[in-house]
Design a protein around this motif. Sequence first.
Motif, PDB file in Angstrom:
ATOM      1  N   ILE A  28       0.798  -1.224   0.000  1.00  0.00           N
ATOM      2  CA  ILE A  28       0.000   0.000   0.000  1.00  0.00           C
ATOM      3  C   ILE A  28       0.833   1.276   0.000  1.00  0.00           C
ATOM      4  N   SER A  29       1.947   1.294   0.725  1.00  0.00           N
ATOM      5  CA  SER A  29       2.749   2.517   0.836  1.00  0.00           C
ATOM      6  C   SER A  29       3.663   2.671  -0.368  1.00  0.00           C
ATOM      7  N   GLY A  30       3.509   3.792  -1.063  1.00  0.00           N
ATOM      8  CA  GLY A  30       4.374   4.120  -2.182  1.00  0.00           C
ATOM      9  C   GLY A  30       4.766   5.579  -2.110  1.00  0.00           C
ATOM     10  N   PRO A  31       5.444   6.093  -3.121  1.00  0.00           N
ATOM     11  CA  PRO A  31       5.885   7.491  -3.081  1.00  0.00           C
ATOM     12  C   PRO A  31       4.766   8.491  -2.848  1.00  0.00           C
ATOM     13  N   GLU A  32       3.598   8.275  -3.454  1.00  0.00           N
ATOM     14  CA  GLU A  32       2.498   9.228  -3.291  1.00  0.00           C
ATOM     15  C   GLU A  32       2.097   9.359  -1.828  1.00  0.00           C
ATOM     16  N   TRP A  60      12.171   5.401  -6.731  1.00  0.00           N
ATOM     17  CA  TRP A  60      11.294   5.903  -5.666  1.00  0.00           C
ATOM     18  C   TRP A  60      12.032   6.860  -4.740  1.00  0.00           C
ATOM     19  N   LEU A  61      13.236   6.474  -4.327  1.00  0.00           N
ATOM     20  CA  LEU A  61      13.985   7.323  -3.403  1.00  0.00           C
ATOM     21  C   LEU A  61      14.390   8.634  -4.069  1.00  0.00           C
ATOM     22  N   HIS A  62      14.713   8.575  -5.349  1.00  0.00           N
ATOM     23  CA  HIS A  62      15.019   9.797  -6.089  1.00  0.00           C
ATOM     24  C   HIS A  62      13.808  10.722  -6.110  1.00  0.00           C
ATOM     25  N   ILE A  64      11.112  10.750  -4.078  1.00  0.00           N
ATOM     26  CA  ILE A  64      10.769  11.237  -2.738  1.00  0.00           C
ATOM     27  C   ILE A  64      11.731  12.341  -2.305  1.00  0.00           C
ATOM     28  N   THR A  65      13.012  12.094  -2.498  1.00  0.00           N
ATOM     29  CA  THR A  65      14.017  13.070  -2.092  1.00  0.00           C
ATOM     30  C   THR A  65      13.854  14.395  -2.824  1.00  0.00           C
ATOM     31  N   GLU A  66      13.662  14.337  -4.140  1.00  0.00           N
ATOM     32  CA  GLU A  66      13.546  15.557  -4.935  1.00  0.00           C
ATOM     33  C   GLU A  66      12.261  16.321  -4.630  1.00  0.00           C
ATOM     34  N   GLU A  67      11.148  15.608  -4.501  1.00  0.00           N
ATOM     35  CA  GLU A  67       9.882  16.300  -4.244  1.00  0.00           C
ATOM     36  C   GLU A  67       9.854  16.937  -2.861  1.00  0.00           C
ATOM     37  N   LEU A  68      10.446  16.284  -1.878  1.00  0.00           N
ATOM     38  CA  LEU A  68      10.489  16.879  -0.540  1.00  0.00           C
ATOM     39  C   LEU A  68      11.450  18.063  -0.511  1.00  0.00           C
ATOM     40  N   ALA A  69      12.548  17.967  -1.259  1.00  0.00           N
ATOM     41  CA  ALA A  69      13.479  19.091  -1.330  1.00  0.00           C
ATOM     42  C   ALA A  69      12.803  20.297  -1.982  1.00  0.00           C
ATOM     43  N   ALA A  70      12.040  20.063  -3.040  1.00  0.00           N
ATOM     44  CA  ALA A  70      11.319  21.150  -3.703  1.00  0.00           C
ATOM     45  C   ALA A  70      10.291  21.774  -2.766  1.00  0.00           C
ATOM     46  N   HIS A  71       9.602  20.928  -2.020  1.00  0.00           N
ATOM     47  CA  HIS A  71       8.631  21.428  -1.039  1.00  0.00           C
ATOM     48  C   HIS A  71       9.315  22.311   0.002  1.00  0.00           C
ATOM     49  N   ASN A  72      10.468  21.884   0.463  1.00  0.00           N
ATOM     50  CA  ASN A  72      11.178  22.648   1.494  1.00  0.00           C
ATOM     51  C   ASN A  72      11.669  23.992   0.965  1.00  0.00           C
ATOM     52  N   ARG A  73      12.082  24.019  -0.289  1.00  0.00           N
ATOM     53  CA  ARG A  73      12.501  25.300  -0.880  1.00  0.00           C
ATOM     54  C   ARG A  73      11.327  26.263  -0.984  1.00  0.00           C
ATOM     55  N   ALA A  74      10.156  25.724  -1.304  1.00  0.00           N
ATOM     56  CA  ALA A  74       8.978  26.568  -1.459  1.00  0.00           C
ATOM     57  C   ALA A  74       8.322  26.919  -0.129  1.00  0.00           C
ATOM     58  N   ASN A  75       8.609  26.119   0.902  1.00  0.00           N
ATOM     59  CA  ASN A  75       7.965  26.323   2.209  1.00  0.00           C
ATOM     60  C   ASN A  75       9.013  26.278   3.320  1.00  0.00           C
TER      61      ASN A  75
END
Length: 330
Positions: A28-32, A60-62, A64-75
């Motif tokens: 059930i647990s995936g990147p989304e 998947w790790l790529h 997750i890492t990139e999307e969270l980094a983008a989120h942190n830059r924006a927030n």
Amino acid sequence: MRYETDMTVPALLSRLRLPVIGSPLFIISGPELVIAQCKAGIVGSFPALNARPQALLDEWLHRITEELAAHNRANPDQPAAPFAVNQIVHRSNDRLEQDLETCAKWQVPIVITSLGAREDLNTAVHGWGGITFHDVIDDRFARKAIEKGADGLIAVAAGAGGHAGRLSPFALVQEIRQWFDGPLALSGSIATGDAVLAARAMGADFGYIGSPFIATTEANADAAYKDSIVASKAADIVYSNLFTGVHGNYLRSSIAAAGLDPDNLPDGDLKTMNFGGGTDNGGSSKPKAWRDIWGSGQGIGAVDRIEPVADRVDRMTREYRAALARIGAA
């Protein structure tokens, strides 16, 4: 993206909106789901074995890492929580070494180990600055995990979804806290913010929550599975070792749908456990956990809808603060 190496309880809590670790849900647990949980302010996690074939774990790790980094830059004022990867240490997992190498490449901040504790694995994670949690069902296993170098523990008490122990959360946390003052998460029927606060009052640092996140839009679960989580209550959970050889909690409706009598299940055999063979059952008509027989904890009576992760965490956060205010006013 490198995470701060300070993963002490105060440092980790300071990065969470709610003191919760979303438990890794097989299939059930995936990147989304993980990304949504981390953006909402709780630790998101997934089993490494969910990424099939093994090469998919790197992708998947790529992501997750990139999307969270983008989120942190924006927030910058509301950064995402760190994420975790669950490693099954059982001997049937023939991918463990490869998966660990991939986690090292991406410097996964938190590794959750299950079904076996290994000193060399803990040492490897520490080598890239990560921390390890090991899930345990009793005090004996807790002591072994810490002896082998785990940083924290996940107390899997009665009522938890999937593979679960038999002990009351009160008994389990009390025994562990007599000798261990490190990071401690509690699993077992936690589905509301009130229950998260209760876990902390008992001595745990984090609530460890799985089943409520099955009934979210980001979860990779069959629609019927999500609907069953919403429709079921604690009385609809069956505790059995038939399906994997290890006792676990499952939805009665899925057992009945597989043509079995939930009230008369035979004993299982530990030899039936197989985490290396994929999520299908090789064409066999025999029902298989977790594809046909659906895991769930007893706390699902509090889950009354399917909703986005952000909404579920928002609600739990309001409940947590309201419960804290009630206690403060008492």
